[in-house]
Design a protein around this motif. Structure first.
Motif, short mmCIF file in Angstrom:
data_model
loop_
_atom_site.label_atom_id
_atom_site.label_comp_id
_atom_site.label_asym_id
_atom_site.label_seq_id
_atom_site.Cartn_x
_atom_site.Cartn_y
_atom_site.Cartn_z
N VAL A 1447 0.87 -1.18 0.00
CA VAL A 1447 0.00 0.00 0.00
C VAL A 1447 0.91 1.24 0.00
N THR A 1448 1.46 1.55 -1.12
CA THR A 1448 2.44 2.64 -1.22
C THR A 1448 1.79 4.01 -1.23
N ALA A 1449 0.51 4.06 -1.35
CA ALA A 1449 -0.15 5.37 -1.40
C ALA A 1449 -0.04 6.10 -0.08
N PHE A 1450 0.18 5.40 1.00
CA PHE A 1450 0.23 6.02 2.33
C PHE A 1450 1.64 6.04 2.91
N VAL A 1451 2.67 5.94 2.03
CA VAL A 1451 4.06 5.96 2.50
C VAL A 1451 4.42 7.28 3.17
N PRO A 1452 4.07 8.47 2.63
CA PRO A 1452 4.44 9.72 3.31
C PRO A 1452 3.88 9.79 4.72
N GLU A 1453 2.61 9.41 4.90
CA GLU A 1453 2.03 9.46 6.24
C GLU A 1453 2.77 8.50 7.18
N ALA A 1454 3.04 7.30 6.69
CA ALA A 1454 3.73 6.32 7.54
C ALA A 1454 5.14 6.78 7.88
N LEU A 1455 5.87 7.35 6.89
CA LEU A 1455 7.25 7.77 7.14
C LEU A 1455 7.29 8.93 8.13
N ASN A 1456 6.38 9.85 8.03
CA ASN A 1456 6.33 10.96 8.99
C ASN A 1456 6.08 10.45 10.40
N VAL A 1457 5.19 9.48 10.52
CA VAL A 1457 4.91 8.92 11.85
C VAL A 1457 6.15 8.21 12.39
N ILE A 1458 6.86 7.48 11.53
CA ILE A 1458 8.04 6.73 11.98
C ILE A 1458 9.14 7.68 12.41
N VAL A 1459 9.43 8.68 11.61
CA VAL A 1459 10.49 9.64 11.96
C VAL A 1459 10.18 10.33 13.27
N ALA A 1460 8.91 10.63 13.49
CA ALA A 1460 8.54 11.28 14.74
C ALA A 1460 8.72 10.35 15.93
N LEU A 1461 8.45 9.09 15.73
CA LEU A 1461 8.54 8.14 16.84
C LEU A 1461 9.94 7.59 17.05
N LEU A 1462 10.90 7.93 16.19
CA LEU A 1462 12.28 7.48 16.42
C LEU A 1462 12.84 8.03 17.71
N GLU A 1463 12.32 9.15 18.15
CA GLU A 1463 12.80 9.75 19.39
C GLU A 1463 11.78 9.59 20.52
N ASP A 1464 10.90 8.59 20.40
CA ASP A 1464 9.91 8.36 21.46
C ASP A 1464 10.62 8.01 22.76
N LYS A 1465 10.02 8.45 23.88
CA LYS A 1465 10.64 8.23 25.19
C LYS A 1465 10.62 6.74 25.59
N GLU A 1466 9.71 5.98 25.00
CA GLU A 1466 9.67 4.55 25.29
C GLU A 1466 10.55 3.80 24.28
#
Length: 1694
Positions: A1447-1466
């Motif tokens: 489902v490549t149509a939602f790659v930008p949304e998924a990548l933004n979420v991942i980059v944001a969560l790379l620095e998650d406190k957990e």
């Protein structure tokens, strides 16, 4: 330049010092690494290594392993030095250092001394004169202990013999002056040194082909040392000193002069002999020295012996004591040493015989007559060895040896006997025995073959009976532990003698003269019976050789004495045939009889040619399990009878009888005497001499042991055989015996008070008399037996017979009674009819025998007595007069107790055969009318029902067989003219009308019972379970019983005449079908019992009327509760079939009664629920379903409340299971249960604290009562794997699965209060997976489901369950997602987490539908900021899974979420984000990734050092993934980051975590194209670099660094900095990898400026790590790195 050289030199020395210090590390691996490093640099830096090691030794710690290791490094360095490096002063200082170490070793540590001596030997190998100088200086007055110096010289002589030999004179000149002052504790070392020195010189002489002894000063020195050792040291009290001295003297005798040796012999031999006597544990060195001395002084270059024979007497006396090998317990090495010493002793005797052959013979002959056992053993051992080695020198004196051996034959010692036996075989093989001297020797061997017999004898079984001897169950006495050793020696002696005899008979032609015919004499002594197997083998071999030469088998009795006559041989061999199970003796005896045929009468030989092969064939394939000893003995008697029948010489027959009579004195075995009795009876049967017969039967009675049942049985049989030809003679003998025991009645009364034990002897006499009368009556002609039976029965002697107490005596009397009854029956058949008087007295006696003995209730003898009692009862009941009613009932009451006898008794089969025969006889004599017989039959059948339904299979089979026999017999009595097996119609085996008329005509109305008297309904339902019994035999028997019952009903005419012709025809066809069905199932065990039962029921239903059907159904409780599960199930099947066929005829009251009976039966045993409830379901199908549901649910709730703790809901569960299997009810009930679970409220732990539940004690029950009951109900629905359940589950699959997954989340809120709902849910999911045939789903929670769902990571299990479900049923994913994403909005965190986890598992299999995916992405993205970290983690994981699905149509949304969560406190959330980064990047476009490339690189660099393994692996993997987007203006900046990370990738290639290692390898492959280095790219693409393959990391680092330096020399500072940073890594393996990396890196930098810049810092760090790191791996790798740096420094200096 000099300053640089000085710095380099200083750095080199510093590194060497660190390496030397590492030799003292506590870790063995570090020590080995340091030693390897020092060895690598030893040749290039020899002086520095020697200096540092010497310095460290002078100032180092006094640790033995450390100092020894340094000394070994020094020795290695000295040996590896090049010639130009050799410096005398350096060698001298090294030698002095070694001397200092030897002097410093005050504790005399062997490793330390060995290492120091090794160093001195290394110095000596390079400069031998220097070693000698230093050693001699120390010997002159140094600090080194002299013993260490001597040991060093010994090692030097051993390793450098050619250099040492010329210097022996100088060594001896320095050592000899100090020998007198050597203490005892050091003398052994000096003696060993002399051994090495002299051995070295001898070897050098052999190399130089020189046989001359040393001369001049060296000879004088050797003689001086020789004298000192001989005069002083060999007398030392220390064992080690004596042995070493003796060994040294043995080496020195080859070097001293002949003259000096001759003068020293009077002292030398006694001294060595003294050492040999004293040393018990290890005399081999002294014995070897003695052999060396003897070889030199007796056999030496054609010179005469240096010593006369008389002077050898002490030597011979000592050697004789050592000549016999005594094997002691110990290891294999100890045994090997004993064997070597024994061989050396025998070599000494061989040497002495070469010099003095006659003298040594006389000496041994004289010593043989001594009384000392070990001397005799030694002489025998020496003689055996010398005769085998060379027999010619003493062949002319063989008579003297034979006479000496005969003198020893009387000895009783087993060891001595064994040696004698071995010598006899040796002498016979070598021609030392003749016919005159051999007989005693051969008899000695045969006698020993009879020792320690382990063969079992049939007669040893005291419990054996003549009819069934238990040949394989003989009691074997177990020897006491203290006797075991003697028995083992006896067995060994026997084995030696057996092997020797067979060897002589089979392979030594000269031995035939001494074996034949003497071996025939060995057949006769009974004490040699155990040896006859071997004797027969030998005779067979001798006769085979005779026949091969064409010689006739004959015996010249005039030339031989004491050889048995043919009659004696025949008698002996005939009795030896008795035990073919014991050994192969019987077969060998038959062979010998055949081979010896020429010495017997010709008629017998012709008979044997036909009979003996048959006997051999019979025993050639013996089956022990089915062997019958009595049959074999009958064959022996038959062989004897035929043989005597063809011999028409009365004198030969009587001579044979006399030979048999002599065997009464030979045997004490009752089984053999029993056979002997029978043989004698056969002989007397063949002779007409009455005087001879009277004398022999008197002898037989006198020689018999009447206390033994086997013995008296043989005697009685023999008397019967004699009576067949001499009846009056036998009766007269029995009458005389009776007259002699008339007073025994009073004697028994007296003995009862005086000596009760004597009563048994009187009983034995009575039993024997009774048995002899019985066999006499049995064998005698019928015409003359009536009067004789009347005499016995009518006299008072019968009362005496009936009072015996012992079981064996009782059996004898019972046999006599049975034989008497059979004689009466036989006489009646022959026309002589007379009644048996006092029959009731005998029956009462037999009834008393049927009762169990309290003391021996399970005794085999008692059971055998009962067998014989039943047989006798059946016989007595059959004779006139008829039994009275009272006696008949008494006998019946006693007979029924035998059905419960255990099956383990060997006589049970015979017992019940006799019992069945007896009951049939009782039924026959019970009455003459049909009514009385029917009543008696029903009484017997009701009594047998108890046993026919027993849980024990053998009881059921016994009872069913008895019932069948009774019914068959009853039918034959009541319905004459019908088949005895119950057949109807025109069968060929039915009686003809003529037969019916002869039997008394057709049965009248008085003989036919009424139909109700047969009670067909009760009988049918009683035996229907048996039609499906686990035993196929019982099933066949039950079918035959039902067939006979139905057949009898058909034969009874209808009194009202209501049955029409058509009905009669239909019923007849049913009977025929039933019988055909029964016949077709005979012998089949194919598992079709249910089908057979259905056909039986179909046939029976056509015969039963309404009353019989009702009676059968009302009796169903007993049938379905049958003790055999399979039978109960068969009854249930039959009941279902009856209800289906005839249920519409039943009234509601009957149905209710039947249903209640079924539920009562279901409550008895849970194993029967399924079948019983199948009947309930069948009944419910025709009633209102809601009523059934209501009752079932109500019962389930009550059981759940009452039995919550035990969880025993068998009836509820089984009812649910039965309902779920119903086609019309399954789906409705499933939806009902799911609805309960879906709407169940969620309870939290604080609900109880807030008082929401009134009673806290009942909180768990009130919390989950309804939902838990529904869960259990759902479990039972899903457990059924039939098509109905599967169809229902598949129809509502999404709803069931989503309900279960969400229910897991609801349970999490109250899991701390009650774990049972969680356990039930795990079970439910497991059975759900089995129902839908999804094994992967079931495995998720199968093993540790409770731990997983009760832990913090319970959502992973939910996710895995959902994923497995979606994988198996992708078509249901959309429906499940539609049901689940609304649950993300639920109130409770656990429910939202369960929904998110389920979605995470489902999205992997979602179809690419824009509407569905858009809704999912929206829902998941919205909850990536959920307050629950678990929900965030699961949402991001779900998004990643969607991207993986394409489902490549939602790659930008998924990548933004991942980059944001790379620095998650957990950490777990960040880990999930970084793990999903690579899959997303792989499908992302450059426009999406390019703007955040550097940001990603920096964040990944941080994550690469996290402690979580998966995070590091994903970070490295993601780095390789993003590298493909490094283009354009950002390429340069990106490569700068890569060069900073590149060393880290190399370090983690060898990470302890396999996933991290693989990720680094993949990252290196991805980055290598950006480096534009072909060699690096080729290296990381090798096959050894792949996952799962072994890779030498050190070699890889060397190659990688080599290419890295060549391509990126300007980046070395970055690499070094990165490696230095890795020195602080939390993982020791990374520290070690970085240390080795930097060592390899600097070893490749061939720039002196760069090396000078980096080496000081790196070297200091590596040295610090080497000395202070807590990890042994780090210290070892740092050591290797330092060696590499140092080698590079040497190259640069060069």
């Amino acid at each position: 330049m000099s300053t640089t050289d000085d710095a380099t030199t200083s750095s080199t020395i510093g590194i060497i010092r660190v390496l030397v210090a590492a030799m003292g590390d506590s870790a063995r691996s570090v020590q080995e690494a340091a030693a390897s490093a020092l060895c690598q640099i030893a040749q290039q830096n020899a002086e520095a290594v020697l200096d540092c090691c010497a310095t460290s030794l002078r100032a180092g710690k006094r640790v033995v392993s450390y100092r020894a290791g340094l000394l070994l490094i020094l020795a290695y360095t000295v040996r590896e030095m090049r010639e130009e490096q050799i410096n005398i002063s350096l060698m001298r200082s090294t030698a002095k250092l070694a001397m200092t170490e030897l002097a410093a070793n005050k504790e005399d540590v062997s490793d330390w001394n060995s290492a120091a001596s090794n160093l001195l030997v290394a110095v000596g190998s390079r400069s031998p004169d220097l070693l000698m100088d230093e050693t001699f200086n120390q010997l002159a007055g140094g600090m080194v202990p002299v013993v260490h110096l001597v040991q060093t010289l010994a090692e030097f002589a051993s390793s450098c013999g050619l250099q040492f030999a010329p210097r022996l004179k100088n060594v001896l000149s320095r050592v000899l002056p100090i020998l007198s002052n050597v203490t005892d504790n050091h003398r052994q070392a000096f003696a060993n040194a002399f051994t090495f020195w002299c051995d070295t010189v001898n070897q050098c002489n052999e190399v130089c082909l020189s046989n001359t002894s040393p001369e001049g000063d060296l000879q004088a020195l050797l003689q001086q040392a020789f004298e000192l050792l001989l005069n002083s040291w060999i007398k030392s009290p220390d064992s080690g000193v004596r042995l070493a001295t003796a060994e040294a003297l043995g080496k020195m005798v080859d070097l001293i002069s002949r003259k000096h040796l001759i003068s020293a012999l009077p002292r030398l031999l006694p001294s060595i002999l003294a050492v040999c006597r004293k040393e018990k544990e290890n005399p081999l060195p002294a014995t070897t020295s003695l052999h060396t001395v003897l070889s030199l002084i007796l056999v030496n270059d054609a010179r005469s012996p240096m010593i006369d024979f008389l002077a050898l007497s002490p030597v011979l006396n000592m050697l004789l004591l050592k000549a016999y090998l005594t094997v002691k317990k110990g290891s294999n090495s100890a045994y090997s040493a004993q064997m070597k010493n024994h061989n050396e002793v025998l070599r000494c005797f061989v040497t002495i015989r070469e010099a003095y052959p006659s003298e040594i013979f006389d000496f041994l002959l004289h010593q043989l007559r001594t009384r000392e056992e070990y001397v005799q053993l030694g002489v025998l051992s020496v003689w055996k060895h010398l005769i085998f080695r060379q027999s010619e020198p003493w062949l002319n004196r063989r008579g003297e040896i034979a006479e000496a051996v005969n003198y020893l034959l009387r000895k009783q010692d087993l060891k001595l006997k064994k040696s004698i036996a071995e010598l006899i075989v040796c002498m016979a093989s070598s021609g030392y025995l003749n016919k005159t001297t051999s007989e005693a020797c051969i008899e000695f061997l045969v006698k020993q073959c009879a020792l320690a017999s382990t063969r079992k004898r049939l007669s040893e079984a005291s419990s054996a009976v003549p009819e069934k001897p238990k040949a394989t169950e003989m009691p074997v006495s177990i020897p006491a532990k203290k006797e075991l050793g003697g028995q083992l020696r006896s067995l060994e002696l026997r084995r030696v003698c057996e092997t020797g005899l067979l060897l002589l008979a089979g392979t030594v032609p000269a031995a035939e003269v001494i074996l034949w015919p003497f071996l025939l004499k060995m057949l006769m002594p009974v004490e040699y019976t155990a040896a006859l197997d071997t004797v027969c083998k030998c005779i067979t071999e001798v006769l085979k050789h005779k026949r091969s030469r064409g010689e006739k088998v004959s015996i010249d009795y005039s030339m031989t004495s004491n050889i048995p006559e043919p009659e004696e041989l025949f008698a002996r061999l005939l009795l030896l045939l008795q035990y073919p199970l014991d050994t192969e003796l019987a077969s060998r005896v038959l062979t010998i009889l055949d081979d010896l045929g020429p010495i017997f009468p010709t008629a017998i030989v012709l008979l044997w040619e036909e009979e003996i092969p048959k006997l051999k064939a019979y025993i050639s394939n013996i089956d022990v399990a089915s062997w019958q000893q009595i049959v074999w003995e009958d064959m022996i008697i038959h062989l004897l009878s035929d043989a005597l029948g063809v011999v028409h010489d009365p004198e030969w027959i009587m001579s044979f009888g006399n030979a048999l009579a002599t065997h009464y004195n030979l045997y004490d075995d009752n089984q053999q005497i029993s056979l002997l009795h029978r043989c004698m009876g056969t002989v007397l049967q063949k002779t007409d001499n009455e005087v001879y017969v009277q004398r022999m039967i008197t002898l037989m009675y006198q020689r018999s042991d009447v206390s033994n049942k086997i013995n008296r049985g043989g005697l009685a049989t023999a008397m019967g055989l004699v009576a067949s030809a001499h009846l009056d003679t036998v009766l007269a003998k029995l009458r005389r015996i009776l007259d002699n025991h008339k007073r025994n009645g009073f004697l028994r009364f007296v003995l009862h008070f005086v000596k009760p034990q004597k009563i048994r002897a009187v009983d034995n006499v009575f039993a024997t008399l009774a048995l002899m009368y019985g066999y006499t009556a049995s064998y005698a002609p019928s015409s003359g037996i009536e009067a004789r039976i009347e005499i016995l029965v009518g006299s008072d002697m019968l009362k005496g017979f009936l009072k015996v107490k012992a079981q064996a005596s009782k059996q004898a009397v019972l046999s006599a009674i049975n034989l008497l009854g059979q004689a009466v029956i036989k006489a009646a058949k022959n026309g002589t009819v007379f009644p048996l008087k006092k029959r009731d007295i005998m029956l009462n006696y037999i009834i008393s025998l049927m009762e169990k003995d309290e003391k021996n209730s399970l005794d085999i003898e008692l059971q055998h007595t009962q067998e014989m009692a039943l047989d006798a009862c059946a016989t007595l009941v059959s004779v006139n007069p008829k039994l009275t009613s009272k006696m008949r009932d008494s006998v019946l009451q006693a007979a029924f107790g035998f059905f419960t006898l255990p099956m383990s008794l060997a006589v049970s089969d015979t017992l019940f055969t006799n019992l069945t025969r007896f009951l049939c006889t009782i039924l026959l004599t019970s009455g003459d009318d049909g009514k009385s017989r029917a009543m008696q039959l029903q009484f017997l059948l009701k009594r047998l029902d108890e046993f026919a339904s027993s849980s024990m299979e053998y009881e059921r089979e016994r009872a069913v067989r008895t019932v069948l026999a009774l019914l068959q017999y009853y039918r034959a009595l009541c319905f004459p003219g019908s088949c005895y097996v119950g057949c109807t119609g025109s069968y060929m085996h039915l009686r003809s009308s003529s037969d019916t008329d002869q039997s008394g005509g057709a049965a009248g109305p008085a003989l036919l019972p009424p139909r109700e008297a047969l009670r067909l309904g009760e009988r049918i339902v009683a035996f229907l379970p048996r039609c499906t019994d686990v035993s196929p035999v019982i099933r066949i028997l039950a079918g035959q019983i039902i067939t006979i019952l139905c057949n009898m009903v058909m034969l009874i005419p209808d009194p009202a005449g209501a049955k029409s012709t058509d009905d009669s025809i239909e019923l007849s066809l049913a009977i025929t079908a039933l019988q055909d069905l029964t016949d077709s199932t005979k012998g089949k065990t194919d598992g079709s019992e249910v089908n057979v039962l259905q056909r039986v029921v179909d046939a029976v239903l056509n015969l039963l009327n309404y009353t019989e059907v009702v009676a059968a159904l009302k009796g169903c409780k007993i049938a379905v509760c049958d003790k055999v599960l399979q039978s109960a199930q068969g009854a249930m099947s039959a009941l279902t079939q009856i209800i289906y066929s005839r249920g519409s005829q039943l009234r509601e009251g009957d149905i209710c009664k039947i249903a209640r009976n079924l539920f009562e039966a279901a409550a008895i045993d849970c194993d029967r629920h399924q079948g019983i409830l199948a009947v309930v379901c069948s009944l419910a199908e025709h009633s209102v379903a809601k009523v059934v549901f209501s009752e079932i649910i109500t019962a389930g709730e009550i059981e759940l409340v009452d039995d919550l703790d035990k969880r025993k809901l068998c009836r509820f569960e089984k009812i649910i299971l039965a309902i779920s299997h119903h086609e019309k009810l399954s789906l409705i009930f499933l939806e009902y249960v799911v609805d309960i679970l879906d709407h169940a409220p969620v309870f939290k732990e604080d609900d109880a604290e807030k008082g929401n539940i009134s009673d806290h004690l009942t909180f768990p029950m009130s919390l989950c009562q309804r939902s838990q009951a529904a869960t259990l109900a759902l479990q039972e629905i899903l457990r059924g794997a039939n098509d109905t359940v599967k169809q229902a589950v598949n129809q509502c699959y999404p709803r069931v699965l989503c309900c279960l997954l969400l229910r897991i989340g609801s349970i999490q809120e109250s899991i701390s209060i009650d774990m049972q709902p969680l356990r039930d849910m795990i079970t439910t999911i497991h059975v759900f997976s089995e129902t839908v045939e999804n094994d992967d789903m079931g495995k998720v929670l199968f093993t540790d489901g409770e731990q997983r769902l009760s832990g913090e990571r319970w959502t992973e299990a939910v996710e895995e369950v959902a994923s497995n479900s979606a994988r198996e049923k992708p078509e249901e994913v959309t429906n499940m997602c539609t049901l689940l994403w609304p649950a993300l909005e639920r109130q409770h965190d656990c429910q939202r987490a369960a929904a998110a986890a389920a979605l995470s598992g489902l999205v992997q299999h979602c179809e690419n539908t824009s509407i569905l995916l858009g809704s999912l992405v929206e829902a998941l993205t919205a909850h990536t900021s959920d307050e629950s970290s678990t929900v965030r983690l699961l949402c991001v994981r779900s998004l990643v899974q969607m991207i993986k699905r394409g489902v490549t149509a939602f790659v930008p949304e998924a990548l933004n979420v991942i980059v944001a969560l790379l620095e998650d406190k957990e950490d777990e959330v960040a880990n999930a984000a970084v793990c999903g980064l690579s899959p997303v990047i792989q499908v992302a476009s450059a426009e999406v990734v390019y703007p955040m490339l550097l940001n990603l690189c920096l964040r990944l660099s941080i994550l690469q050092t996290r402690h979580l393994e998966s995070t590091r692996a994903a970070a490295f993997e993601a780095l390789g993934s993003v590298s493909k987007f490094a283009t354009g203006v950002q390429l340069g900046t990106f490569m700068e980051q890569i060069h900073k990370i590149l060393p880290r990738l190399v370090f983690h290639v060898n990470d302890e975590a396999p996933s991290v290692s693989l990720a680094c390898k993949n990252a290196l492959r991805s980055i290598s194209p950006l480096l534009h280095a072909q060699d690096i790219r080729a290296l990381v693409n090798l096959r050894t670099f792949e996952f799962g393959r072994s890779m030498e990391y050190d070699d890889f680092v060397k190659e990688f660094v080599k290419h890295l330096v060549l391509q990126f020399r300007d980046k070395v500072d970055i690499y070094v900095s990165c490696a230095i940073q890795a020195f602080e890594s939390p993982w020791p393996v990374i520290q070690a990898n970085s240390a080795y990396f930097v060592g390899c890196l600097l070893s490749r930098v061939r720039d002196a400026v760069s090396v000078a810049h980096y080496v000081p810092q790196v070297s200091n760090l590596l040295m610090k790590m080497t000395t202070s790191s807590p990890s042994a791996l780090v210290r070892a790798k740092s050591t290797l790195a330092l060696s590499q740096i140092m080698n590079e420094m040497e190259v640069l200096n060069t």
